[in-house]
Design a protein around this motif. Structure first.
Motif, PDB file in Angstrom:
ATOM      1  N   ASN A   1     -20.026  28.503 -42.654  1.00 14.38           N
ATOM      2  CA  ASN A   1     -18.862  28.456 -41.763  1.00 14.38           C
ATOM      3  C   ASN A   1     -19.255  28.404 -40.285  1.00 14.38           C
ATOM      4  O   ASN A   1     -18.457  28.759 -39.417  1.00 14.38           O
ATOM      5  CB  ASN A   1     -17.966  29.677 -42.005  1.00 14.38           C
ATOM      6  N   SER A   2     -20.476  27.955 -40.000  1.00 11.46           N
ATOM      7  CA  SER A   2     -20.879  27.832 -38.590  1.00 11.46           C
ATOM      8  C   SER A   2     -20.009  26.785 -37.901  1.00 11.46           C
ATOM      9  O   SER A   2     -19.591  25.800 -38.520  1.00 11.46           O
ATOM     10  CB  SER A   2     -22.351  27.433 -38.511  1.00 11.46           C
ATOM     11  N   TYR A   3     -19.723  27.012 -36.632  1.00  7.07           N
ATOM     12  CA  TYR A   3     -18.829  26.111 -35.900  1.00  7.07           C
ATOM     13  C   TYR A   3     -19.570  25.470 -34.725  1.00  7.07           C
ATOM     14  O   TYR A   3     -20.496  26.056 -34.157  1.00  7.07           O
ATOM     15  CB  TYR A   3     -17.599  26.871 -35.401  1.00  7.07           C
ATOM     16  N   ASP A   4     -19.152  24.273 -34.377  1.00  6.97           N
ATOM     17  CA  ASP A   4     -19.788  23.567 -33.263  1.00  6.97           C
ATOM     18  C   ASP A   4     -18.977  23.770 -31.987  1.00  6.97           C
ATOM     19  O   ASP A   4     -18.129  24.661 -31.909  1.00  6.97           O
ATOM     20  CB  ASP A   4     -19.958  22.075 -33.593  1.00  6.97           C
ATOM     21  N   TRP A   5     -19.220  22.934 -30.978  1.00  7.71           N
ATOM     22  CA  TRP A   5     -18.647  23.128 -29.642  1.00  7.71           C
ATOM     23  C   TRP A   5     -17.122  23.064 -29.622  1.00  7.71           C
ATOM     24  O   TRP A   5     -16.477  23.672 -28.771  1.00  7.71           O
ATOM     25  CB  TRP A   5     -19.212  22.078 -28.687  1.00  7.71           C
ATOM     26  N   ASN A   6     -16.508  22.321 -30.564  1.00  4.64           N
ATOM     27  CA  ASN A   6     -15.036  22.222 -30.574  1.00  4.64           C
ATOM     28  C   ASN A   6     -14.422  22.968 -31.755  1.00  4.64           C
ATOM     29  O   ASN A   6     -13.288  22.710 -32.135  1.00  4.64           O
ATOM     30  CB  ASN A   6     -14.586  20.769 -30.591  1.00  4.64           C
TER      31      ASN A   6
ATOM     32  N   LEU B   1     -26.534  21.466 -41.400  1.00  2.00           N
ATOM     33  CA  LEU B   1     -25.436  21.404 -42.373  1.00  2.00           C
ATOM     34  C   LEU B   1     -24.244  20.641 -41.796  1.00  2.00           C
ATOM     35  O   LEU B   1     -23.610  19.846 -42.505  1.00  2.00           O
ATOM     36  CB  LEU B   1     -25.014  22.820 -42.772  1.00  2.00           C
ATOM     37  N   THR B   2     -23.932  20.878 -40.531  1.00  4.14           N
ATOM     38  CA  THR B   2     -22.829  20.159 -39.892  1.00  4.14           C
ATOM     39  C   THR B   2     -23.085  18.662 -39.876  1.00  4.14           C
ATOM     40  O   THR B   2     -22.187  17.862 -40.187  1.00  4.14           O
ATOM     41  CB  THR B   2     -22.634  20.664 -38.444  1.00  4.14           C
ATOM     42  N   LEU B   3     -24.298  18.269 -39.530  1.00  2.00           N
ATOM     43  CA  LEU B   3     -24.640  16.843 -39.440  1.00  2.00           C
ATOM     44  C   LEU B   3     -24.619  16.180 -40.815  1.00  2.00           C
ATOM     45  O   LEU B   3     -24.145  15.054 -40.963  1.00  2.00           O
ATOM     46  CB  LEU B   3     -26.005  16.686 -38.781  1.00  2.00           C
ATOM     47  N   ALA B   4     -25.126  16.875 -41.814  1.00  2.00           N
ATOM     48  CA  ALA B   4     -25.115  16.315 -43.168  1.00  2.00           C
ATOM     49  C   ALA B   4     -23.686  16.190 -43.683  1.00  2.00           C
ATOM     50  O   ALA B   4     -23.332  15.209 -44.348  1.00  2.00           O
ATOM     51  CB  ALA B   4     -25.943  17.190 -44.100  1.00  2.00           C
ATOM     52  N   SER B   5     -22.839  17.167 -43.362  1.00  4.62           N
ATOM     53  CA  SER B   5     -21.436  17.117 -43.792  1.00  4.62           C
ATOM     54  C   SER B   5     -20.690  15.992 -43.101  1.00  4.62           C
ATOM     55  O   SER B   5     -19.863  15.311 -43.717  1.00  4.62           O
ATOM     56  CB  SER B   5     -20.757  18.460 -43.487  1.00  4.62           C
ATOM     57  N   SER B   6     -20.975  15.777 -41.824  1.00  4.62           N
ATOM     58  CA  SER B   6     -20.325  14.692 -41.083  1.00  4.62           C
ATOM     59  C   SER B   6     -20.702  13.335 -41.646  1.00  4.62           C
ATOM     60  O   SER B   6     -19.888  12.403 -41.644  1.00  4.62           O
ATOM     61  CB  SER B   6     -20.713  14.770 -39.606  1.00  4.62           C
TER      62      SER B   6
END
Length: 322
Positions: A250-255, A227-232
């Motif tokens: 609402n998952s969060y990545d390293w930053n 989901l993060t990659l698709a949103s980016s």
């Protein structure tokens, strides 16, 4: 120091400077002829942009010629100073010419040194432009006619992750039919085939992988999700598909970046709308301290800012009615 010793020292110094000026004159003359040869080569070469040759070639030639004139002038001043100084020291009866030239010996030396320094500077500038011309005339392998010696990668040599990123639906399906464990396999970055397909907007591969049982909740090494990659990347349709499969919105990545924050950063209005409708948290802040609205304002993304404002107004109206 006695006047005689001082005069001898000045003559020796100017003689050395005259020698250096002569060397600079030879270098400048060589540069002039070199530039003429390169200009002829440029006319026959298609690798040199016309704009570059029209500007750099004349400038280089002028600088080289100016350096030659300055160096010759410096050498002439040094030689004349030495000649007339020797004439005066020799005690000849008529020294009117020497007296006129050596009215101020220090001024003559300063002029000679100044001409030499300016000549060197102009020469270096001309040489620099000449270097630019040389770089622009370098032929590529294609222009030389060289052929590629390493064969291009074929689909058979690519991994399932690479195939998913390229949207090779049939090839991915073939790999999975041979080895079902590849479905959620991770590469060196911790990415699954689903993550690569989502990152590059390959919606057909995403749908096939999800239908085959791919896990959309897996996180990579730096906590990236599909989901993060698709949103980016701004792939709103893939975002909507992933949300239907129960991923953490609402998952969060390293930053500390959430899918919504990444969509805002990329100015992807459709993704922002899709995530807001799906229930993304507007109060979540990244490690930098920015909330989605703060980030939209800071980056000047007006349309994203308006989308967030419209969503907040809708929420307020809904609460008021209820």
């Amino acid at each position: 120091m006695t006047p005689a010793a001082y005069a001898q020292g000045c003559s020796a110094a100017l003689a050395l400077l005259g020698l250096l000026s002569a060397v600079m004159s030879l270098l400048s003359a060589a540069l002039v002829f070199q530039l003429r040869a390169e200009q002829a080569a440029m006319k026959a070469s298609a690798a040199v942009p016309a704009e570059a040759s029209l500007v750099l070639a004349p400038v280089s030639a002028v600088l080289a010629a100016l350096s030659l004139v300055l160096s010759l002038s410096s050498a002439a001043a040094c030689l004349l100073h030495s000649y007339f100084a020797a004439d005066v020291c020799g005690g000849d009866g008529d020294t009117r010419g020497a007296d006129w030239f050596l009215l101020d010996s220090r001024a003559v030396r300063h002029v000679a040194v100044g001409l030499f320094c300016v000549g060197v500077s102009v020469y270096l500038a001309g040489k620099m432009d000449d270097g630019l011309l040389k770089n622009s005339t370098t032929l590529t392998n294609k222009q030389r006619g060289n052929e590629v010696t390493v064969p291009p990668a074929t689909l058979d040599s690519l991994s399932v992750h690479q195939l998913a990123a390229q949207g090779e639906l049939s090839q991915v399906a073939a790999h999975l039919s041979k080895n079902a464990s590849l479905l959620n396999s991770r590469d060196e970055r911790g990415f699954t085939p689903l993550m690569w397909a989502a990152a590059f907007g390959e919606i057909a591969v995403v749908e096939m992988l999800l239908e085959s049982g791919a896990d959309p909740t897996i996180l990579a090494r730096e906590r990236e999700s599909a989901l993060t990659l698709a949103s980016s990347g701004g792939y709103a349709d893939i975002v909507a598909i992933l949300l239907k499969h129960g991923v953490d919105i609402n998952s969060y990545d390293w930053n500390g970046g959430t899918p919504l924050l990444n969509a805002v950063r990329g100015n992807h209005v459709r993704c922002v709308d899709t995530l807001l409708v799906g229930g993304a948290d507007l109060t979540f802040e990244a490690d930098s301290g920015y909330s989605p609205m703060d980030l939209a304002v800071a980056l000047g993304h007006k349309k994203v800012q308006k989308a967030i404002e419209d969503h907040v107004l809708k929420l307020l109206k809904y609460k008021t009615k209820s």
